[in-house]
Design an enzyme around this catalytic site. Structure first.
Site, PDB file in Angstrom:
ATOM      1  CG  HIS A  70     -53.384  29.966  21.157  1.00 37.32           C
ATOM      2  ND1 HIS A  70     -52.463  29.575  20.213  1.00 37.32           N
ATOM      3  CD2 HIS A  70     -53.670  31.268  20.874  1.00 37.32           C
ATOM      4  CE1 HIS A  70     -52.210  30.595  19.405  1.00 37.32           C
ATOM      5  NE2 HIS A  70     -52.924  31.615  19.775  1.00 37.32           N
ATOM      6  N   GLY A 118     -51.017  22.858  20.071  1.00 36.73           N
ATOM      7  CA  GLY A 118     -50.818  23.677  21.267  1.00 36.73           C
ATOM      8  C   GLY A 118     -49.342  24.021  21.441  1.00 36.73           C
ATOM      9  CB  SER A 119     -46.141  22.397  20.910  1.00 34.64           C
ATOM     10  OG  SER A 119     -44.812  22.848  20.794  1.00 34.64           O
ATOM     11  CE  LYS A 240     -54.357  37.577  20.842  1.00 30.23           C
ATOM     12  NZ  LYS A 240     -52.919  37.342  21.026  1.00 30.23           N
ATOM     13  CD  GLU A 357     -33.375  16.059  11.016  1.00 33.15           C
ATOM     14  OE1 GLU A 357     -33.653  17.275  11.152  1.00 33.15           O
ATOM     15  OE2 GLU A 357     -32.338  15.670  10.441  1.00 33.15           O
ATOM     16  CG  PHE A 382     -29.130  13.983  13.090  1.00 24.12           C
ATOM     17  CD1 PHE A 382     -28.328  14.753  13.924  1.00 24.12           C
ATOM     18  CD2 PHE A 382     -28.532  13.319  12.031  1.00 24.12           C
ATOM     19  CE1 PHE A 382     -26.954  14.858  13.700  1.00 24.12           C
ATOM     20  CE2 PHE A 382     -27.166  13.415  11.803  1.00 24.12           C
ATOM     21  CZ  PHE A 382     -26.373  14.188  12.633  1.00 24.12           C
ATOM     22  CG  HIS A 406     -25.295   6.132  12.307  1.00 24.09           C
ATOM     23  ND1 HIS A 406     -26.279   5.681  11.460  1.00 24.09           N
ATOM     24  CD2 HIS A 406     -24.162   6.156  11.578  1.00 24.09           C
ATOM     25  CE1 HIS A 406     -25.766   5.458  10.262  1.00 24.09           C
ATOM     26  NE2 HIS A 406     -24.476   5.737  10.303  1.00 24.09           N
ATOM     27  CG  ASP A 414     -18.905  10.330  10.934  1.00 22.94           C
ATOM     28  OD1 ASP A 414     -18.063  10.959  10.266  1.00 22.94           O
ATOM     29  OD2 ASP A 414     -19.736   9.561  10.427  1.00 22.94           O
ATOM     30  NE  ARG A 464     -20.669   4.488  10.446  1.00 21.40           N
ATOM     31  CZ  ARG A 464     -19.434   4.057  10.138  1.00 21.40           C
ATOM     32  NH1 ARG A 464     -18.780   3.297  10.987  1.00 21.40           N
ATOM     33  NH2 ARG A 464     -18.872   4.388   8.996  1.00 21.40           N
TER      34      ARG A 464
END
Lengths: 614, 614
Positions: A70, A118-119, A240, A357, A382, A406, A414, A464
């Site tokens: 930003h 921005g994220s 700021k 991840e 995941f 998987h 699982d 799998r």
């Protein structure tokens, strides 16, 4: 020295003024968040970032990532100061059609921006990816990442901090703009610089605390960071809205432009409009290393039953021998996704990021920004952990090659936490994405090879368990195509599958044939783009299309088929979607598919009923 | 004391033996990951977890969360030891139809499990949510969360660590099972317990390092944690496969059952099969506090233009006066989503989690597990950050009430990083989810009120800009319904919209009416479940259905409409989807919608063409 101090301070004032000017003209934006980092950017671009403005893609350059996206006005103001963009361009901030968007994006007109931000909380992982690329190339560069203090609440920041320390990346510098104020008020730790330094130290970074408006302190900190043998975390205490009395350290100014009637006073306090031009230090001459011993073996020959995840790993390992730019990232499941085959074939191009991840995908975005062909793999379930990183990757125009293993209830025992049931939906919805789902080894070899040259986000879904061979090694699998496995002029019904459900469709067709029902079977290995033409012919010719998928009914193969049919004109016929509609538990793969109603028996039964009711 | 030590050790051996027995019978699972935490669980359930097995939902109970969900066999073994399940049930691990799944899930048969785990790094945030619930209720309980060392690589763990310290939650204990080995080899820090203690300390937790197989040390650590005035992080050095010579601290045994021919030897080393039963300490008597002053004002009356995000905040603030169980979570954007209205109305039930969406949703899962009606809101774009947490929430059978603001390109100038364009897809694909998208204030008031009583994941999509009022305060908006705003027996075309695009459809219909084309307009405020019947009638009666949405074409409203039409039988007609197909930049909301081809003009043009070609 005095001249330098004057220049740094004057340029910082110019960055602040220009941030105010362009946001006031736009009527929105984040001037105060830009002003807090003006000195940090001024000293960086004037004296430390080794950067050839005329050749922004040079691998010899240092790189800068504005994680606090930003503060884009400050970045654009710097790009103006180094001569990359004009003042007119700067003043087109946030206008329709302008590349000078509200948050930075690497649009073609702005080659000086490598990644979209921005994220919040994503820039450090991206910077780490760039640092890895430099290390792989033997490049002398350094990556500077500017973080906001609000975004330090995102665990992804510390995930990347951990990974950088573990991998002993010494060419990465994090600058924390500690301006105390978030979007709606004070941040968690306000001006407690030591809170952040303590955290970064605990992870093993070299840390520094400075006054972020003291240019000499900044210069010294940058020099120290450049000499450090570890990644360096600089906590810079800032204000700021610094430099303007009615903005400075005031609440209520986040994401607000200075009203036009106050703009003049603000600019006057900052010493007026300037047009300083600076030339960053030039990078060292450098020639990228060619990595790995390249060899020209034939692609893996897979002619028996194999798990497509295994074929994925074998193919990647083979590709390392052909593509020196190939880098493969693992989330500590390489023995499940079979990226471990790459670790054996080309260990220097296999990066273990452990169970992280978000960092894995952020690193991938950074790697590809510096020209690497990067694959990343985990369980499909995941990959959803990195959904927002992948989303930002698409805005980064990043070429991300992802594999989710998987898939579906077919993983069996699982249970649901490990089952990818929403992954097709996630990846299909991304702009310009490609979604591939092979059903056998030969298809996997071809699709993985094609992924190396695809633009944008591509996603390969693997299975799998082992699946039987359907295709020979010479069969082609163009993206956007399909395979019609059995067809006649008088088919009663069409069965559409991909991956495991294709095998169920084949088995169902055989059962139906015994009853005198002829079924066309289509392998939609390319889920996006999908072969609308083949599907359209199938609907027109058989009037009944049954789609079976090991996925939720929303957003996956069934919706893709429906969309393809709707997009090709008038709909006349019946489309039946078979998918996983309830919450699975544990069981064998066969039990789970039978339970979900996506096995051969369920497909045949639906076909039988639909044909009889015609 | 000697008796207690004997009991703790014997029970730990029993947990290890039972973990081996059930996984060997199942032929898969994680015995060695269960064995490393056997002593930690034995001492906890025998002497520290205050828990009424006969009343697992009692708010007086302590709670246990198995964040390392793959150690499920150990948890099931404990449930057997406390008399919750039988040995037969334990031995049904991973069988089809058994509640004893591969990873823990709170299925109805297992009220002793509160949340689903198995996607790593989520348990601490869930535990924090439970700790918040206890604090709100004035409950004397404590939450114990068992973490694996591999999952400590997930930034989400440290995000939750940060939040717990900031909120000074003293009734939360993290147990780190430091067994050195991950899925494919050694973890980042192996047995360096101090690495983790240093990190937790830096965030402000009380920390302890112990031998995780020394029951006296464990007992002392638990006692110290119980007395601490801060959250406590216990790093317990353990061995994977502890107690069996050929498993203990050996690589290659992750996620593998002991083969049947080695089972006997393993069990023998552990002292054979036991059947110890223990009764956990009983919780204190306790009566939950009733929070907040309840009042019976009328719902907010909104009869002019308003942003639905603003109506969302007003409604929530009003609801706090009616529902003492209501808790609202913010990701430091409460002044954008308008949850800040709740902070004013009921500050004690507003929890600021700063920019940490994963923790926000994890906390929400924990809160609802203890009976709270919890809402959480952020920008729709940033809800994708928590995608995997929401996915696990659906497996937890959690009632999550989520709101994503700033939908679509209609946010305008901020650009694509802030635009929710894939959120409908994400939330539609979740099992049992409800997806709502109001177009005005009155609809928002009703839908938010209904969300309080919905089961499963519900998602409300709100708009940044003000939209005109369409409905009166007495209009009902049942979930699964729709509103047909204009209809005749001879409509030429149907226009389907929701949120901002509904207003565009209305405007398009007016323009078409001037040209003699009569358009039916349908408000699909309930995107999932969708009103298939109204859509079916519209297709049958008008033969042309045009769906406009401020979202990607995949997985959103258009796909929902197509799916509803396909599911109701033979398709005969044309369905046209208008959506955001390219990568947006900045611009005004109106410019962006025109660019995307989802404004009134684009909708009218498509209708005109389709009708003329009929």
């Amino acid at each position: 020295m005095d001249d330098r101090i004057q220049l740094w301070n004057d340029l910082a004032a110019q960055i602040a003024v220009d941030s105010i000017r362009c946001t006031t003209k736009a009527g929105s934006g984040h001037p105060t968040s830009s002003m807090s980092c003006a000195h940090l950017l001024s000293v960086l671009y004037t004296s430390h970032l080794r950067y050839d403005v005329a050749d922004p893609e040079s691998l010899a350059n240092d790189r800068f990532v504005l994680s606090k996206g930003h503060a884009a006005p400050a970045l654009y103001a710097v790009l103006k100061a180094i001569g990359a963009i004009s003042d007119d361009q700067l003043m087109s901030l946030r206008e329709f059609g302008s590349p000078i968007q509200g948050h930075p994006a690497p649009v073609p007109e702005l080659p000086w921006i490598d990644v979209a931000t921005g994220s919040l909380g994503q820039g450090l992982a991206m910077g780490l990816g760039m640092a890895f690329a430099m290390r792989l190339d033997g490049a002398p560069g350094r990556v500077w990442v500017l973080l906001g203090d609000s975004e330090a609440a995102e665990g992804s920041v510390w995930e990347a901090v951990e990974a950088a320390a573990f991998h002993e990346v010494d060419n990465l510098v994090a600058l924390l703009d500690l301006n105390r104020l978030g979007q709606r008020g004070p941040t968690m730790h306000e001006w407690q610089a030591d809170a952040f330094a303590r955290r970064a130290q605990a992870y093993g970074w070299h840390t520094l605390e400075i006054d972020g408006h003291d240019v000499e302190a900044i210069d010294a900190a940058y020099a120290e960071a450049s000499a450090a043998d570890r990644p360096t975390f600089i906590v810079a205490r800032t204000e700021k809205g610094h430099g303007v009395s009615f903005l400075s350290n005031q609440e209520g100014w986040h994401g607000k432009a200075v009203p036009a009637d106050q703009e003049g006073a603000a600019i006057e306090e900052l010493g007026g409009i300037r047009s300083i031009a600076v030339v960053p230090p030039q990078p060292e001459e450098f020639k990228p290393m060619m990595l790995g011993e390249l060899h020209a073996e034939n692609p893996p020959l897979i002619d028996g039953p194999v798990a497509t995840r295994k074929a994925f790993g074998s193919t990647l390992a083979w590709l390392t021998g052909h593509r020196p730019d190939l880098v493969v990232l693992d989330g500590e499941v390489g023995n499940s996704t079979y990226t471990e085959d790459v670790e054996v074939a080309a260990p220097e191009r296999f990066i273990e990021l452990y169970i992280a991840e978000q960092t894995m995908v952020g690193v991938q975005i950074g790697l590809q920004a510096l020209g690497k062909t990067a694959f990343a793999a985990s369980f499909g379930a995941f990959m959803t952990r990195a959904a927002d990183f992948v989303r930002m990757g698409s805005i980064s125009r990043a070429n991300l090659r992802l594999c989710g293993s998987h898939a579906g209830v077919s993983i069996g025992e699982d249970g649901p936490s490990q089952m990818a049931l929403e992954d097709l939906s996630l990846f299909r919805a991304l702009h310009g994405s490609t979604v591939l789902y092979p059903s056998d080894g030969a298809a996997t070899v071809k699709l993985v090879t094609e992924m190396c040259d695809l633009e944008g986000i591509s996603y390969l879904r693997t299975t799998r368990e082992a699946t039987p061979a359907l295709y020979g090694p010479d069969e082609g699998f163009p993206v956007g195509g399909s395979k019609t496995l059995s067809a006649s002029e008088h088919d009663d019904v069409t069965l559409v599958g991909a991956g495991v459900t294709l095998h169920a469709c084949i088995e169902a067709a055989a059962a139906l044939a015994n009853e005198g029902i002829t079924a066309r079977v289509i392998d939609c290995y390319s889920v996006k783009p999908i072969d609308a033409s083949a599907l359209r012919s199938a609907l027109d010719e058989t009037r009944i299309v049954i789609v079976a998928e090991d996925h939720r009914p929303e957003g996956g193969l069934g919706d893709a088929v429906l969309d393809a049919l709707a997009s090709t004109g008038l709909l006349e016929g019946t489309v039946i979607k078979l998918a996983v509609t309830d919450m699975p538990g544990s069981g064998t793969a066969a039990q789970m598919r039978a339970w979900a109603g996506i096995d051969a028996s369920a497909i045949a039964e639906r076909a039988r009923t639909a044909v009889s009711r015609r």
